[in-house]
Design an enzyme around this catalytic site. Sequence first.
Site, mmCIF file in Angstrom:
data_model
loop_
_atom_site.group_PDB
_atom_site.id
_atom_site.type_symbol
_atom_site.label_atom_id
_atom_site.label_comp_id
_atom_site.label_asym_id
_atom_site.label_seq_id
_atom_site.Cartn_x
_atom_site.Cartn_y
_atom_site.Cartn_z
ATOM 1 N N SER A 37 0.859 -1.172 -0.468
ATOM 2 C CA SER A 37 -0.319 -0.148 0.010
ATOM 3 C C SER A 37 0.906 1.340 -0.183
ATOM 4 O O SER A 37 1.189 1.612 -1.669
ATOM 5 C CB SER A 37 -1.308 -0.258 0.680
ATOM 6 O OG SER A 37 -1.788 1.205 1.095
ATOM 7 N N THR A 38 0.439 1.584 0.824
ATOM 8 C CA THR A 38 1.378 3.159 0.968
ATOM 9 C C THR A 38 3.197 3.232 1.211
ATOM 10 O O THR A 38 3.507 2.385 1.696
ATOM 11 C CB THR A 38 1.581 4.300 2.375
ATOM 12 O OG1 THR A 38 0.325 3.877 2.833
ATOM 13 C CG2 THR A 38 1.544 5.550 2.251
ATOM 14 N N HIS A 63 -2.302 -0.825 -3.017
ATOM 15 C CA HIS A 63 -3.101 -0.166 -2.543
ATOM 16 C C HIS A 63 -3.582 0.640 -3.714
ATOM 17 O O HIS A 63 -2.368 2.238 -4.017
ATOM 18 C CB HIS A 63 -3.738 0.625 -1.355
ATOM 19 C CG HIS A 63 -3.923 -0.640 -0.606
ATOM 20 N ND1 HIS A 63 -4.175 -1.019 1.140
ATOM 21 C CD2 HIS A 63 -4.692 -2.143 -0.880
ATOM 22 C CE1 HIS A 63 -4.289 -1.849 1.703
ATOM 23 N NE2 HIS A 63 -4.794 -2.783 -0.143
ATOM 24 N N MET A 156 -0.324 1.559 5.212
ATOM 25 C CA MET A 156 -0.747 1.653 6.295
ATOM 26 C C MET A 156 -1.637 0.100 6.547
ATOM 27 O O MET A 156 -2.851 0.048 5.579
ATOM 28 C CB MET A 156 -0.817 2.856 6.177
ATOM 29 C CG MET A 156 -1.930 3.347 7.304
ATOM 30 S SD MET A 156 -2.436 5.518 6.981
ATOM 31 C CE MET A 156 -1.082 6.091 6.748
ATOM 32 N N ASP A 159 -4.241 -4.829 5.930
ATOM 33 C CA ASP A 159 -5.226 -5.727 4.796
ATOM 34 C C ASP A 159 -4.067 -6.336 4.823
ATOM 35 O O ASP A 159 -3.148 -5.766 4.168
ATOM 36 C CB ASP A 159 -5.124 -4.828 3.910
ATOM 37 C CG ASP A 159 -6.129 -5.306 2.438
ATOM 38 O OD1 ASP A 159 -7.182 -6.128 2.859
ATOM 39 O OD2 ASP A 159 -5.628 -5.061 1.588
#
Length: 217
Positions: A37-38, A63, A156, A159
Amino acid sequence: ALARLAAATGKAPAAAPPVCAEAMAETTDRIIALGTSTGGTQALEAVLRGLPRTVPGIVVVQHMPEKFTAMFAQRLDQVCALEVLEAQDGQRVIPGRVLIAPGGRHMTLRRSGAQYLVEVRDGPPVNRHRPSVDVLFRSVARCAGRNALGVIMTGMGDDGARGLREMFDAGAQTIAQDEASSVVFGMPKEAIRLGAASRILALQSIGPALEQYARGA
């Protein structure tokens, strides 16, 4: 391969349609699943750029909003030796190919005979995300079991942590990125807390680990 799948999942595999000899020759029993993600766009590029086309097929959830994943896949395709594509429903997972889940849609793995395919579908967000890493990892645990390697990287939230644990429980090899090299340590930290990671590696060590996996180690 089907016997190994049954052993890994505890379920008898569904009857599958016959596949042609060419498809059998191109199919790999092994698969790599990545979730991030991030900070993940840079992390994925760092990992994928150095991989040869001999690595097992790779499925990725990053993401990212709808439409951005297509541009991201095109960029990676230009700088990597691997073929990198935004996934389409029913597309085959083969060695040297990376399929990235489209923004706004979930991606899962399924097995058809000797072939791995992806399913791209709508559905409610999972862990506030669509695509969700957990959705992908859980399908890989069911369909590939011990024939898979799962990697959770910078991001973050949580997930993918439970899905990676399901992969671990199914006999897959699992890796979490370490805190020092993560932009955000949320997702890997939760996976480590759950006991989902068999190894904790710095970003620069993940690519070599995937190459080692490709060689059968």
